[in-house]
Structure formats: C-alpha cells, structure tokens
Design a protein around this motif. Structure first.
Motif, short mmCIF file in Angstrom:
data_model
loop_
_atom_site.label_atom_id
_atom_site.label_comp_id
_atom_site.label_asym_id
_atom_site.label_seq_id
_atom_site.Cartn_x
_atom_site.Cartn_y
_atom_site.Cartn_z
N ASP A 1 -25.64 42.35 -1.59
CA ASP A 1 -24.48 42.48 -2.49
C ASP A 1 -23.22 42.44 -1.65
N GLU B 1 -20.56 44.20 -1.38
CA GLU B 1 -20.06 45.45 -0.77
C GLU B 1 -20.87 45.89 0.44
N GLN B 2 -22.04 45.25 0.66
CA GLN B 2 -22.87 45.59 1.82
C GLN B 2 -22.53 44.73 3.05
N SER C 1 -26.28 48.65 6.06
CA SER C 1 -26.42 47.77 4.88
C SER C 1 -27.74 48.04 4.16
N SER D 1 -31.12 45.25 -1.99
CA SER D 1 -31.58 45.62 -3.33
C SER D 1 -33.02 45.17 -3.58
N GLU E 1 -33.95 43.55 -6.17
CA GLU E 1 -33.84 42.17 -6.68
C GLU E 1 -33.87 41.15 -5.55
N ALA E 2 -33.22 41.54 -4.42
CA ALA E 2 -33.18 40.63 -3.25
C ALA E 2 -34.58 40.44 -2.67
N THR F 1 -33.40 51.27 -2.77
CA THR F 1 -32.99 50.11 -1.94
C THR F 1 -33.74 50.16 -0.61
#
Length: 445
Positions: free
Chosen positions: A76, A78-79, A90, A93, A95-96, A138
């Motif tokens: 993302d 912001e990471q 960092s 997610s 999803e990643a 995460t």
C-alpha cells in the motif's frame, strides 16, 4: 469483466523476463546488475532448454533477483518511502500475498498436495516464519521476503524439469537418422492434477498419432518440430507450439489457450477456448473457438478457415473441456498489435481453396460429422466440387471404353494422381501413415 489489479501488476512485471538486452547478447550478463544473485547450484545449473519461456531455472532466478521489487509493487502507498521503497517496518497486506499466489505455490514437507502461497503463509505453524501478525492481519515485509528466499525452489512440474527428469515416451517411430534428436517426455505419473505436462521436441519427418490417458488434461508443449504430421486426439488443457516448420497439427479440444509462436508454414486444426499467435509466417488455422483469435505482433500472411474435420470421440472430448459449437469466432480475429496500421496481416480462406480434412484413424465413438457443420459458402463450394465428380464419372461411363481402353485410362489417371502427390508434398503424408514393421518398438501410454 474485471481483473485483479495486484495480479495484473505482477503479470506486467514478469514480462521483463524476456527483455532483449544488447549488452547481454554481447557479454552474456544482465545489465544493470540485479541485486546479489544467489550462487546456489540450483539456480546456476544450466538447463538443456535454452528457451526462456520454457526454462524454469530462468524463472526461478528472475523471481529471486526481483523479489524485493515484486513485494514493493504490492505494498500500500503508505508503506513506502518517498522514493517508493520499503522500510524495515513495512507491512504487506493479505490481499498482496493472495496476489503473489499467482506466481508462487508450494507444499508442506515436499508432500504431493500443492497449496497457493497465501494458504501456506497463513497456516498457523508458519506464522513465525512468514511474519504474519494476527493482531494487524498483515505480514512483516522483511520476514516474508526472508521466508520466501529460504524456501524458493524451481518448478518441479515445469518444462525443463519434464524434459530433464520426466518419463521418456517413445511415441515417434525409431527411424534411423531422423529421430535421434526427438525428445518426448511427460510428468503425468508424478504431477498433481492441473500440472500434468507432455513435451515434444525436435520431431522430424514423422507422422505421430496419439489418443492417450497421458494427454488427457495435459499442458502440451511442442518445440522445433519440422516436416511432421502430429495428431493428438485427446482433450487437452493447453497447447503451446513454438519454432515449428512445415508441419500439420491436428488437436483434440483445448480447454484453455492454444498459442503459436515463431512458426513457419504450419497448419493447425483444433477446437479451442482461445487461439493466440505471434511471430508466425504463412500459417493456416482451421479452428472452432468461442473467443476472437488474437493476432499479436510479428505475424505475416495468416489464414483463418472453418474447422473442417472430425474423429469419433470429438464431441465427447468437447463436452469434457466445456467447448460447444456456438458461438464460433473463427472468422473474426482481433489484431492486438497493429504494426504500421497493416490490416492485411490475415485473410479468410477463399471457399474455392477449401477441402475437408479426413483423420485417417479408426476409433470408437459417436461423432460422424463436423461439429456445427460448415458455413454456407464453404458447404456450397464442396457441393459444386461433388457435382463435378459426378459429371466426370458419368462422362467416363458413357464413353463406353473397351476393357483395354479402361485399363489404359486407369493407368493414365493413376500416373497423373501420383505426379500430383509428389508435386504437392502429400506423398510423404500418405507414406508415413503406413504402420511400422511389427518388430519395431512403440511405447504405450
């Protein structure tokens, strides 16, 4: 229709595997140099397969070299730092990691069952290694990367592995001087479902015909075949034909994609879910397909024609692969890379040049005609030709030739036919249909 954005990013990124580098071709190394490459023997071992698309060692080395970039691509915003890199804190997610399953899958303790990456990463006993936090839901970027690097191996069910350690198949006739180079191998005896593969390389001046359990649901890779007639009459998962010349391929229904690359003067006869072609010259496609054929870059003189054959099990095999006779977009290709706005890269076969194709083998089954029939113009052309034959036969009958004249006339016709066979190159096709002598060895399977 939609596509997962993160998976699409990964798909675009891995296209760099085939980047052409002038420096590489001159001095044999990548430039600019990637991050330190592991010197493990697994990665540096040379494969006997020089094609990057087929070379699993190249794939593994590429992912190894670019793993940090691949993970950063999935972070993302912001990471990331201002310069778009990860920091020590960092977080990746779920999803990643699900998206990364597009490229990576694995087993637990080298068991036979294969799991997508995210299932392994989320498995409770592996949380400490994969860096998964139950609280934040995460993964730690650096723990995840370190875990992937420690476990990453080549694809044991890929093309080079199949050629190197798969079961060798003596499907080609062992004719002295022509098949010493031929390599046919499969991994279906060890590979899980959906990973079965059959590789055929360097079949030369052969007619090869198979309907086999080994082929059912297999990914078929055909490479550098020349002056051959290859019949694979089973339901297939996917087919890739590369660097083949002057050959005819008759395929059972292809459940996913039939792809041709860098082929010259090749005829392909198939029912397939999708056809895509790149860098081909003078190729003819007799196809039945529910999607528009994709003409990628580098093609010249492509001809499309209606599917024009059948074999007894064809409709059963179509049902097994989920393929029907409608819709059929054989005559509506899509030019994806229009070079110089050239719309004449393909043509539809004129009906006057159309003939049906007879598969010369006996099999059990119920299919007795071409599925879906032929388009009207082609059916009409066949009807007109049939009419000419009937007129010819009537003329001969009414000529009332004597017995000697009939004999003489038959010799003339046979000589003319033999001359035509040689001039058109069909003589080799007919001669190669003669079965081998009883003493020659043919492997089953």
């Amino acid at each position: 229709l939609s596509v997962d954005t993160l998976r699409f990013l990964l798909f675009l990124y891995i296209q760099q595997l085939n980047k052409v580098s002038l420096r590489t071709s001159l001095i044999g190394e990548e430039w600019p140099s990637p991050r330190n490459r592991s010197q493990s023997p697994d990665l540096t071992e040379k494969s006997n397969c020089h094609n990057k698309n087929w070379n699993d060692y190249s794939h593994q080395a590429f992912v190894w070299d670019h793993l940090s970039d691949l993970l950063e691509l999935l972070l993302d915003p912001e990471q990331l730092t201002a310069s778009f890199h990860s920091t020590h804190s960092s977080l990746v997610s779920q999803e990643a990691v699900v998206a990364l399953s597009f490229l990576i899958e694995g087993t637990v303790s080298r068991a036979r069952k294969i799991y997508p990456l995210h299932e392994l990463a989320l498995w409770q006993p592996l949380h400490a290694e994969s860096g998964f936090s139950k609280i934040s839901k995460t993964f730690s970027f650096y723990k995840l990367e370190a875990w992937l690097r420690s476990c990453l191996t080549g694809n044991p069910f890929g093309t080079s592995s199949c050629l190197k350690s798969g079961k060798k198949l003596a499907w080609a006739h062992q004719v002295e001087g022509t098949t010493k180079r031929a390599k046919i191998a499969c991994n279906t005896h060890v590979a899980p479902r959906m990973h079965g593969m059959v590789v055929m390389s360097q079949v030369y001046k052969q007619t090869l015909a198979k309907s086999s359990d080994t082929l059912v649901g297999a990914h078929v890779k055909i490479h550098r075949c020349n002056e051959s007639f290859i019949y694979l009459l089973s339901p297939l998962r996917s087919v890739t034909i590369e660097k083949c010349r002057n050959s005819t391929f008759v395929l059972g229904p292809v459940e996913t994609t039939l792809h041709l690359h860098n082929c010259d003067n090749v005829k392909v006869i198939a029912v397939c879910h999708r056809l895509s072609i790149s860098s081909t010259t003078d190729c003819i496609f007799h196809i039945l397909t529910p999607t528009r054929p994709l003409i990628l870059s580098g093609n010249q003189t492509v001809t499309f024609a209606p599917f024009h054959t059948h074999y007894p099990m064809l409709e059963d095999h179509m049902a097994r692969t989920g393929l029907a006779t409608v819709p059929n977009y054989w005559d509506n290709p899509m030019v994806v890379c229009r070079e110089n706005s050239d719309t004449s890269v393909f043509r539809l076969l004129p009906p006057c040049e159309f003939y049906v194709f007879i598969i010369p083998f006996e099999m059990e089954g119920d299919t007795t005609e071409i599925p879906g029939g032929l388009p009207f113009a082609y059916q009409k052309a066949l009807g007109q030709r049939e009419q000419k034959i009937q007129i010819w036969q009537k003329t001969v009958k009414e000529a009332r030739l004597t017995k000697d004249q009939r004999k003489q006339f038959q010799v003339l016709v046979e000589n003319k036919f033999y001359e035509w066979l040689i001039n058109t190159g069909h003589r080799q096709q007919l001669d190669s249909l003669v079965p081998p002598a009883a003493g020659s060895k043919q492997a089953a399977g």
